[in-house]
Design a protein around this motif. Structure first.
Motif, PDB file in Angstrom:
ATOM      1  N   PRO A  70     -21.755  11.540   3.120  1.00 35.67           N
ATOM      2  CA  PRO A  70     -22.790  12.452   3.601  1.00 35.67           C
ATOM      3  C   PRO A  70     -24.147  11.774   3.715  1.00 35.67           C
ATOM      4  CG  PRO A  70     -22.283  12.919   1.305  1.00 35.67           C
ATOM      5  CD  PRO A  70     -21.294  11.888   1.765  1.00 35.67           C
ATOM      6  N   LYS A  71     -24.299  10.610   3.096  1.00 39.62           N
ATOM      7  CA  LYS A  71     -25.557   9.870   3.149  1.00 39.62           C
ATOM      8  C   LYS A  71     -25.671   9.040   4.420  1.00 39.62           C
ATOM      9  CE  LYS A  71     -25.997   9.360  -1.879  1.00 39.62           C
ATOM     10  NZ  LYS A  71     -26.134   8.372  -2.995  1.00 39.62           N
ATOM     11  N   THR A  72     -24.580   8.349   4.785  1.00 37.13           N
ATOM     12  CA  THR A  72     -24.630   7.373   5.873  1.00 37.13           C
ATOM     13  C   THR A  72     -23.724   7.712   7.052  1.00 37.13           C
ATOM     14  OG1 THR A  72     -22.837   6.056   4.924  1.00 37.13           O
ATOM     15  CG2 THR A  72     -25.093   5.565   4.188  1.00 37.13           C
ATOM     16  N   GLU A  73     -22.794   8.672   6.848  1.00 33.16           N
ATOM     17  CA  GLU A  73     -21.758   9.026   7.822  1.00 33.16           C
ATOM     18  C   GLU A  73     -20.763   7.889   8.058  1.00 33.16           C
ATOM     19  OE1 GLU A  73     -23.442  10.762  11.374  1.00 33.16           O
ATOM     20  OE2 GLU A  73     -23.728  12.674  10.343  1.00 33.16           O
ATOM     21  N   ILE A  74     -20.797   6.866   7.225  1.00 32.18           N
ATOM     22  CA  ILE A  74     -19.765   5.823   7.266  1.00 32.18           C
ATOM     23  C   ILE A  74     -18.448   6.424   6.775  1.00 32.18           C
ATOM     24  CG2 ILE A  74     -19.002   3.659   6.201  1.00 32.18           C
ATOM     25  CD1 ILE A  74     -21.946   2.824   6.088  1.00 32.18           C
ATOM     26  N   ILE A  75     -17.354   6.056   7.430  1.00 30.45           N
ATOM     27  CA  ILE A  75     -16.031   6.484   6.996  1.00 30.45           C
ATOM     28  C   ILE A  75     -15.348   5.319   6.294  1.00 30.45           C
ATOM     29  CG2 ILE A  75     -13.741   7.239   7.738  1.00 30.45           C
ATOM     30  CD1 ILE A  75     -15.071   8.845   9.936  1.00 30.45           C
ATOM     31  N   TYR A  76     -14.825   5.599   5.105  1.00 32.57           N
ATOM     32  CA  TYR A  76     -14.134   4.602   4.291  1.00 32.57           C
ATOM     33  C   TYR A  76     -12.672   5.006   4.113  1.00 32.57           C
ATOM     34  CZ  TYR A  76     -18.884   3.329   2.678  1.00 32.57           C
ATOM     35  OH  TYR A  76     -20.206   2.958   2.601  1.00 32.57           O
ATOM     36  N   ALA A  77     -11.808   4.008   3.963  1.00 31.59           N
ATOM     37  CA  ALA A  77     -10.426   4.217   3.549  1.00 31.59           C
ATOM     38  C   ALA A  77     -10.275   3.708   2.128  1.00 31.59           C
ATOM     39  CB  ALA A  77      -9.472   3.478   4.475  1.00 31.59           C
ATOM     40  N   ILE A  78      -9.861   4.585   1.227  1.00 35.12           N
ATOM     41  CA  ILE A  78      -9.592   4.225  -0.165  1.00 35.12           C
ATOM     42  C   ILE A  78      -8.078   4.135  -0.320  1.00 35.12           C
ATOM     43  CG2 ILE A  78      -9.855   4.904  -2.576  1.00 35.12           C
ATOM     44  CD1 ILE A  78     -12.384   6.454  -1.702  1.00 35.12           C
ATOM     45  N   VAL A  79      -7.587   2.958  -0.729  1.00 28.95           N
ATOM     46  CA  VAL A  79      -6.160   2.665  -0.652  1.00 28.95           C
ATOM     47  C   VAL A  79      -5.606   2.311  -2.031  1.00 28.95           C
ATOM     48  CG1 VAL A  79      -4.393   1.324   0.565  1.00 28.95           C
ATOM     49  CG2 VAL A  79      -6.610   1.727   1.661  1.00 28.95           C
ATOM     50  N   TYR A 125      -8.621  -0.293  -3.608  1.00 20.97           N
ATOM     51  CA  TYR A 125      -9.540  -1.029  -2.748  1.00 20.97           C
ATOM     52  C   TYR A 125     -10.145  -0.045  -1.753  1.00 20.97           C
ATOM     53  CZ  TYR A 125      -8.011  -5.749  -4.220  1.00 20.97           C
ATOM     54  OH  TYR A 125      -7.748  -6.900  -4.926  1.00 20.97           O
ATOM     55  N   GLN A 126     -11.442  -0.209  -1.480  1.00 19.89           N
ATOM     56  CA  GLN A 126     -12.147   0.670  -0.553  1.00 19.89           C
ATOM     57  C   GLN A 126     -12.626  -0.150   0.640  1.00 19.89           C
ATOM     58  OE1 GLN A 126     -14.908   3.304  -2.415  1.00 19.89           O
ATOM     59  NE2 GLN A 126     -15.758   4.066  -0.524  1.00 19.89           N
ATOM     60  N   TYR A 127     -12.237   0.308   1.846  1.00 18.18           N
ATOM     61  CA  TYR A 127     -12.546  -0.392   3.084  1.00 18.18           C
ATOM     62  C   TYR A 127     -13.463   0.451   3.958  1.00 18.18           C
ATOM     63  CZ  TYR A 127      -8.570  -3.340   1.769  1.00 18.18           C
ATOM     64  OH  TYR A 127      -7.714  -4.173   1.097  1.00 18.18           O
ATOM     65  N   GLU A 128     -14.488  -0.161   4.495  1.00 17.67           N
ATOM     66  CA  GLU A 128     -15.370   0.496   5.461  1.00 17.67           C
ATOM     67  C   GLU A 128     -14.771   0.329   6.851  1.00 17.67           C
ATOM     68  OE1 GLU A 128     -19.933   0.104   7.256  1.00 17.67           O
ATOM     69  OE2 GLU A 128     -19.293  -1.123   5.551  1.00 17.67           O
ATOM     70  N   LEU A 129     -14.638   1.444   7.577  1.00 12.94           N
ATOM     71  CA  LEU A 129     -14.147   1.392   8.956  1.00 12.94           C
ATOM     72  C   LEU A 129     -15.347   1.306   9.887  1.00 12.94           C
ATOM     73  CD1 LEU A 129     -11.321   4.101   8.831  1.00 12.94           C
ATOM     74  CD2 LEU A 129     -11.125   1.632   8.468  1.00 12.94           C
ATOM     75  N   VAL A 130     -15.409   0.236  10.670  1.00 12.63           N
ATOM     76  CA  VAL A 130     -16.563  -0.002  11.541  1.00 12.63           C
ATOM     77  C   VAL A 130     -16.089  -0.370  12.943  1.00 12.63           C
ATOM     78  CG1 VAL A 130     -18.055  -0.737   9.655  1.00 12.63           C
ATOM     79  CG2 VAL A 130     -16.679  -2.436  10.859  1.00 12.63           C
ATOM     80  N   PRO A 136       0.814  -1.218   0.000  1.00 13.31           N
ATOM     81  CA  PRO A 136       0.000   0.000   0.000  1.00 13.31           C
ATOM     82  C   PRO A 136       0.847   1.267   0.000  1.00 13.31           C
ATOM     83  CG  PRO A 136       0.032  -0.972   2.191  1.00 13.31           C
ATOM     84  CD  PRO A 136       0.723  -1.946   1.283  1.00 13.31           C
ATOM     85  N   MET A 137       0.351   2.267  -0.731  1.00 10.64           N
ATOM     86  CA  MET A 137       1.039   3.562  -0.804  1.00 10.64           C
ATOM     87  C   MET A 137       0.083   4.700  -0.464  1.00 10.64           C
ATOM     88  SD  MET A 137       3.536   3.151  -4.113  1.00 10.64           S
ATOM     89  CE  MET A 137       4.290   4.748  -3.858  1.00 10.64           C
ATOM     90  N   GLY A 138      -0.842   5.016  -1.392  1.00  4.10           N
ATOM     91  CA  GLY A 138      -1.759   6.130  -1.180  1.00  4.10           C
ATOM     92  C   GLY A 138      -2.957   5.746  -0.331  1.00  4.10           C
ATOM     93  N   ILE A 139      -3.511   6.750   0.371  1.00  2.00           N
ATOM     94  CA  ILE A 139      -4.729   6.526   1.151  1.00  2.00           C
ATOM     95  C   ILE A 139      -5.508   7.831   1.244  1.00  2.00           C
ATOM     96  CG2 ILE A 139      -3.607   6.991   3.383  1.00  2.00           C
ATOM     97  CD1 ILE A 139      -5.453   4.767   4.559  1.00  2.00           C
ATOM     98  N   ALA A 140      -6.826   7.720   1.173  1.00  2.00           N
ATOM     99  CA  ALA A 140      -7.704   8.860   1.414  1.00  2.00           C
ATOM    100  C   ALA A 140      -8.907   8.372   2.195  1.00  2.00           C
ATOM    101  CB  ALA A 140      -8.151   9.493   0.099  1.00  2.00           C
ATOM    102  N   LEU A 141      -9.379   9.182   3.123  1.00  4.85           N
ATOM    103  CA  LEU A 141     -10.566   8.861   3.900  1.00  4.85           C
ATOM    104  C   LEU A 141     -11.768   9.599   3.326  1.00  4.85           C
ATOM    105  CD1 LEU A 141      -9.159   8.930   7.551  1.00  4.85           C
ATOM    106  CD2 LEU A 141      -9.491   6.958   6.047  1.00  4.85           C
ATOM    107  N   TYR A 142     -12.887   8.896   3.265  1.00 11.84           N
ATOM    108  CA  TYR A 142     -14.127   9.466   2.752  1.00 11.84           C
ATOM    109  C   TYR A 142     -15.227   9.234   3.771  1.00 11.84           C
ATOM    110  CZ  TYR A 142     -18.567   9.449   0.141  1.00 11.84           C
ATOM    111  OH  TYR A 142     -19.860   9.659  -0.262  1.00 11.84           O
ATOM    112  N   LYS A 143     -15.889  10.331   4.190  1.00 16.31           N
ATOM    113  CA  LYS A 143     -17.041  10.232   5.088  1.00 16.31           C
ATOM    114  C   LYS A 143     -18.298  10.484   4.277  1.00 16.31           C
ATOM    115  CE  LYS A 143     -18.813  11.688   9.586  1.00 16.31           C
ATOM    116  NZ  LYS A 143     -18.581  12.530  10.776  1.00 16.31           N
TER     117      LYS A 143
END
Length: 335
Positions: free
Chosen positions: A155-164, A176-181, A146-153
């Protein structure tokens, strides 16, 4: 990705004839890290914006995530050290730990352990139990690095994802997009989708998300800036591939500056030692600026006023001398 150019080439000749852009001097230059700076993330302190923190990666075996105050001094007690080649870092606000508790978080890639890390901010506590493995189904060399990462929250669900992103990967499904739970056993990272085209040239590292509009941008370094929906339910269709003609070589770090009625995409033109600015709505090129940095990898921006030193917001960019440059956002003249 840094690239040294040896000898004379047509590109070098053309570049030498190009008019030199005036240097916009930084407001602050940070203290140096031990090894090799790469990517920053800005945490805006909700209680006192003048006490906000800039986190920056020091990319090396036994590297770290260094915390800086707005004077550019390292805050050692907020820094995370002995990380195995941290690459990129991002930040998000309001991650739900339980029904009554939220925290701001940073997430970063730890390349040599093939994982991402998640820490709370500003208390800097690990939330990941030692790390979340990524790209676990990869079968080729460097496809699980893994190199790059961005977090996405959302606005619909307030779920935070990590896009890697990663050092190398396939022509499709590079990201790959991961849901943080969180549950009774702690925080988890669950894979929810694979998406994103890759030209096959160089690599994909820089990723940034426009939370409000649910759009993710990333640098296909040898091709273009690519654009997709960040919301998994919106599908994997590519929305754009733009900007290639404005870059000398590597397309690198991406920052998104949002105002009430307009927005800008600021992208590192690495070998030109400059930044290209695009209109966030139309993807149209606006201008190129020189902030004095060398070989910039990562950058970040906030339009929030950060006290007297950065009353118009802050732009942070990596400089290839083991440090970061801080510019008051007004110096970029985005208006």
């Amino acid at each position: 990705m840094k690239k040294l150019l040896f000898g004379f080439s047509l590109l070098a000749i053309v570049s030498s004839c190009k008019k030199q852009l005036p240097v916009i001097k930084p407001t602050v230059i940070t203290e140096k890290t031990p090894n090799d700076t790469d990517d920053p993330a800005i945490w805006v302190n909700p209680s006192d914006a003048s006490k906000s923190i800039v986190f920056g990666t020091d990319k090396k075996t036994n590297g770290g995530i260094y915390a800086f105050n707005l004077d550019g001094k390292i805050i050692h007690e907020k820094s995370i050290k002995n990380i195995q080649r941290p690459n990129n870092v991002d930040l998000e606000y309001g991650f739900k730990l339980n029904d009554s508790t939220t925290t701001d978080i940073i997430a970063f890639t730890e390349r040599e352990k093939q994982q991402i890390r998640v820490f709370s901010v500003p208390d800097m506590k690990s939330l990941d139990g030692g790390g979340f493995k990524v790209f676990t189904d990869a079968t080729e060399l460097e496809h699980n690095a893994p190199m790059g990462i961005a977090l996405y929250k959302s606005p619909k669900t307030e779920i935070i994802y990590a896009i890697v992103g990663r050092k190398a990967g396939p022509k499709t499904g590079y990201l790959y997009q991961y849901e943080l739970v969180t549950d009774s056993l702690g925080v988890h990272a669950n894979l929810v989708r694979k998406f994103g085209n890759f030209s096959g040239k160089k690599e994909i590292e820089a990723i940034a998300v426009d939370n409000e509009n649910g759009i993710v941008y990333y640098s296909d370094e040898g091709q273009c800036v690519r654009k997709y929906y960040a919301e998994p339910s919106m599908g994997n269709e590519e929305l754009g591939c733009f900007g290639s003609e404005y870059f000398t070589d590597d397309i690198e770090g991406i920052a998104i500056a949002k105002y009430k009625n307009k927005g800008f995409l600021i992208v590192s033109n690495q070998q030109a030692h400059s930044f290209n600015i695009f209109d966030l709505k139309t993807d149209a090129f606006i201008k190129e600026i020189n902030l004095g940095t060398i070989e910039t990898d990562g950058c970040d921006v906030t339009t929030v006023a950060l006290g007297n030193k950065f009353p118009n917001g802050l732009f942070v960019s990596m400089n290839d001398e083991k440090n970061f440059f801080f510019h008051d956002l007004a110096l970029l003249d985005l208006d």
